[in-house]
Design a protein around this motif. Structure first.
Motif, mmCIF file in Angstrom:
data_model
loop_
_atom_site.group_PDB
_atom_site.id
_atom_site.type_symbol
_atom_site.label_atom_id
_atom_site.label_comp_id
_atom_site.label_asym_id
_atom_site.label_seq_id
_atom_site.Cartn_x
_atom_site.Cartn_y
_atom_site.Cartn_z
ATOM 1 N N MET A 70 0.829 -1.209 0.000
ATOM 2 C CA MET A 70 0.000 0.000 0.000
ATOM 3 C C MET A 70 0.866 1.262 0.000
ATOM 4 N N VAL A 71 2.014 1.192 0.656
ATOM 5 C CA VAL A 71 2.946 2.322 0.606
ATOM 6 C C VAL A 71 3.397 2.564 -0.833
ATOM 7 N N VAL A 72 3.752 1.493 -1.523
ATOM 8 C CA VAL A 72 4.188 1.601 -2.918
ATOM 9 C C VAL A 72 3.053 2.121 -3.795
ATOM 10 N N PHE A 73 1.839 1.633 -3.551
ATOM 11 C CA PHE A 73 0.689 2.036 -4.359
ATOM 12 C C PHE A 73 0.389 3.521 -4.214
ATOM 13 N N VAL A 74 0.295 3.993 -2.966
ATOM 14 C CA VAL A 74 -0.028 5.402 -2.727
ATOM 15 C C VAL A 74 1.091 6.307 -3.238
ATOM 16 N N THR A 75 2.333 5.906 -2.989
ATOM 17 C CA THR A 75 3.463 6.693 -3.474
ATOM 18 C C THR A 75 3.493 6.710 -5.001
ATOM 19 N N GLY A 76 3.134 5.592 -5.610
ATOM 20 C CA GLY A 76 3.102 5.526 -7.069
ATOM 21 C C GLY A 76 2.094 6.472 -7.684
ATOM 22 N N LEU A 77 0.920 6.614 -7.048
ATOM 23 C CA LEU A 77 -0.070 7.565 -7.542
ATOM 24 C C LEU A 77 0.503 8.977 -7.569
ATOM 25 N N GLY A 78 1.156 9.341 -6.475
ATOM 26 C CA GLY A 78 1.756 10.670 -6.427
ATOM 27 C C GLY A 78 2.882 10.834 -7.413
ATOM 28 N N PHE A 79 3.658 9.763 -7.628
ATOM 29 C CA PHE A 79 4.804 9.854 -8.532
ATOM 30 C C PHE A 79 4.357 10.052 -9.981
ATOM 31 N N VAL A 80 3.264 9.391 -10.368
ATOM 32 C CA VAL A 80 2.742 9.576 -11.722
ATOM 33 C C VAL A 80 2.365 11.036 -11.950
ATOM 34 N N ALA A 81 1.682 11.619 -10.962
ATOM 35 C CA ALA A 81 1.314 13.029 -11.079
ATOM 36 C C ALA A 81 2.550 13.925 -11.069
ATOM 37 N N TYR A 82 3.530 13.566 -10.263
ATOM 38 C CA TYR A 82 4.773 14.339 -10.199
ATOM 39 C C TYR A 82 5.482 14.327 -11.554
ATOM 40 N N LEU A 83 5.545 13.156 -12.186
ATOM 41 C CA LEU A 83 6.165 13.061 -13.505
ATOM 42 C C LEU A 83 5.419 13.915 -14.523
ATOM 43 N N LEU A 84 4.096 13.903 -14.438
ATOM 44 C CA LEU A 84 3.308 14.718 -15.350
ATOM 45 C C LEU A 84 3.618 16.190 -15.163
ATOM 46 N N PRO A 118 9.758 9.811 3.531
ATOM 47 C CA PRO A 118 8.307 9.986 3.576
ATOM 48 C C PRO A 118 7.534 8.688 3.344
ATOM 49 N N ALA A 119 8.074 7.807 2.507
ATOM 50 C CA ALA A 119 7.391 6.530 2.263
ATOM 51 C C ALA A 119 7.336 5.694 3.538
ATOM 52 N N LEU A 120 8.473 5.635 4.252
ATOM 53 C CA LEU A 120 8.499 4.899 5.517
ATOM 54 C C LEU A 120 7.576 5.540 6.542
ATOM 55 N N LEU A 121 7.529 6.875 6.552
ATOM 56 C CA LEU A 121 6.639 7.573 7.475
ATOM 57 C C LEU A 121 5.179 7.225 7.193
ATOM 58 N N PHE A 122 4.814 7.192 5.907
ATOM 59 C CA PHE A 122 3.444 6.810 5.570
ATOM 60 C C PHE A 122 3.168 5.381 5.992
ATOM 61 N N GLY A 123 4.158 4.495 5.830
ATOM 62 C CA GLY A 123 3.976 3.113 6.253
ATOM 63 C C GLY A 123 3.699 3.010 7.735
ATOM 64 N N VAL A 124 4.422 3.796 8.535
ATOM 65 C CA VAL A 124 4.196 3.802 9.986
ATOM 66 C C VAL A 124 2.813 4.344 10.305
ATOM 67 N N ILE A 125 2.443 5.457 9.655
ATOM 68 C CA ILE A 125 1.115 6.043 9.885
ATOM 69 C C ILE A 125 0.020 5.055 9.515
ATOM 70 N N PHE A 126 0.192 4.399 8.377
ATOM 71 C CA PHE A 126 -0.809 3.440 7.914
ATOM 72 C C PHE A 126 -0.949 2.282 8.905
ATOM 73 N N ALA A 127 0.190 1.761 9.391
ATOM 74 C CA ALA A 127 0.150 0.655 10.350
ATOM 75 C C ALA A 127 -0.532 1.077 11.649
ATOM 76 N N VAL A 128 -0.211 2.275 12.134
ATOM 77 C CA VAL A 128 -0.824 2.769 13.371
ATOM 78 C C VAL A 128 -2.325 2.968 13.192
ATOM 79 N N VAL A 129 -2.708 3.582 12.070
ATOM 80 C CA VAL A 129 -4.134 3.814 11.814
ATOM 81 C C VAL A 129 -4.880 2.491 11.710
ATOM 82 N N LEU A 130 -4.259 1.507 11.085
ATOM 83 C CA LEU A 130 -4.892 0.197 10.940
ATOM 84 C C LEU A 130 -5.115 -0.445 12.306
#
Length: 417
Positions: free
Chosen positions: A181-195, A309-321
């Motif tokens: 999920m970290v890779v997925f969410v980061t990938g969405l942002g990266f596609v927009a960043y590339l654009l 930031p990716a690792l930070l999101f992973g921690v946030i996601f795990a805590v929220v879960l």
């Protein structure tokens, strides 16, 4: 009597036509290329495709040998090209080999023909955008490239190594799911960043908001608010960018729900879809109010493919879960809603994926998951309005608050139905 539509000869000829047509398409592009035209062009490439197609259709057992044989004249021609033009580029050579493979793929089956069409079209586009791709690559700084490479390497190394099961040491969390999920969410942002990098700083304010919404709607809001603080006359156009970035959050959440729990999508689509539509209408009105000479460059959006930031999101996601699961167990639906609101103040992605997963497992009902996701989206929208007030001007804060309030009310109304 044989149906002419299903006649084997007709089917073979149709597939052959597809293969040769793709070869002609790629050949026309190479003919117009400065380097490609001297090596092979509009006549040679259809012959490559025809070669691969006929071998695949009538001599499939020797296809690999036939492709190997084709390499010999291609190598000779490539050496002559280097001697004549002093150009050692391999693009046209690889395109020739791929064209022969496409011809063979088109003859394989109906699925093969469709695949060949899709891949052939993609190859043609890739060959056609040589200059924009090189310009885009030159715009990316070395630090950005290194950050992306490091992240991709970590993904490729870490993801397969993580166990795909719940671990007691992690309180029942599945480490591979969290990292995926970290890779997925980061990938969405990266596609927009590339654009955004590809379009450059002259992109319209509409794309500024859309790209900023996928990369970081909060960062976009802060940037636009600071611009109005520097020049108050820009509050209309900056409000448009803030609203656009805010409403992009809703379809982004829908994408996440569709990936994690497609069965939940129909329930979430109504309120989030309504908020998106109302937001688009409101943003369109704001855009109509802006004058043609009102322009604003987007703020600096950082590459989402950064490990920290990716690792930070992973921690946030795990805590929220974890918090969501225990909050539902101890406090019921009210605990889930409280968690959704508090999580939404900082990040919508984590709670959206969490509730989608819990609903898929049956831990929470569809209604609870839907309401929680909408609450998180509303909380995050509230944050955008507060940032506009605190960091921007009175006019920006008032305009953004009015528009986003209308958007929020539309979602609450449909949620209550």
């Amino acid at each position: 009597m044989v149906d002419p539509v299903t006649d084997p000869l007709v089917e073979v000829l149709l597939h052959l036509f597809v293969g040769v047509g793709l070869g002609a398409l790629i050949g026309l592009e190479r003919e117009q290329s400065e380097s490609g035209g001297t090596f092979a062009g509009s006549r040679t490439f259809p012959l490559f495709a025809l070669y691969g197609a006929l071998v695949a259709a009538f001599f499939p057992t020797i296809l690999s040998v036939a492709l190997g044989v084709l390499v010999v004249p291609l190598t000779v021609a490539y050496a002559g090209k280097i001697w004549h033009t002093q150009d050692i580029g391999l693009t046209t050579l690889m395109a020739a080999l791929l064209t022969a493979v496409l011809g063979a793929t088109a003859m394989h089956s109906d699925t093969g023909a469709v695949t060949a069409i899709v891949v052939g079209g993609a190859i043609t586009v890739l060959l056609s955008v040589k200059d924009p791709i090189h310009e885009f690559a030159a715009q990316i700084e070395e630090t950005e490239r290194l950050a992306s490479v490091k992240f991709i390497l970590v993904v490729l190394v870490v993801l397969p190594a993580l166990p795909d099961r719940s671990l007691d040491v992690l309180y029942g969390l599945n480490p591979r799911f969290i990292w995926l999920m970290v890779v997925f969410v980061t990938g969405l942002g990266f596609v927009a960043y590339l654009l955004g990098q590809f379009l450059g700083p002259e992109q319209s304010i509409a794309l500024t908001g859309i790209i900023g919404g996928f990369v970081s709607s909060t960062a976009t809001t802060v940037s636009m608010a600071e611009k109005t603080a520097q020049n108050e006359t820009l509050y209309h156009v900056c409000a448009f960018a803030v609203v656009t970035a805010s409403i992009v959050m809703f379809p982004r959440a829908l994408i996440e729900v569709a990936v994690v729990n497609p069965n939940l999508l129909s329930s979430v689509a109504l309120p989030l879809g309504a908020m998106t539509v109302v937001g688009i209408v409101a943003a369109g009105t704001l855009y109509w109010w802006t004058t043609s000479d009102e322009t604003v460059e987007p703020g600096e959006l950082k590459n989402p493919f950064r490990l920290g930031p990716a690792l930070l999101f992973g921690v946030i996601f795990a805590v929220v879960l974890l918090v969501s699961e225990y909050a539902h167990e101890w406090l019921g639906t009210s605990g889930v809603y409280a968690t959704a609101f508090l999580s939404g103040l900082a990040d919508v992605d984590a709670i959206t994926i969490t509730l989608s997963k819990l609903a898929a497992e049956g831990a929470v009902s569809t209604q609870v998951a839907t309401t929680g996701i909408v609450i998180a989206a509303i909380a995050n929208t509230f944050v955008k309005a507060v940032l506009a007030w605190l960091l921007g001007t009175y006019r920006l804060g008032r305009l953004v608050s009015i528009v986003l309030s209308v958007v929020v009310v539309s979602g609450l109304v449909l949620l209550a139905i």
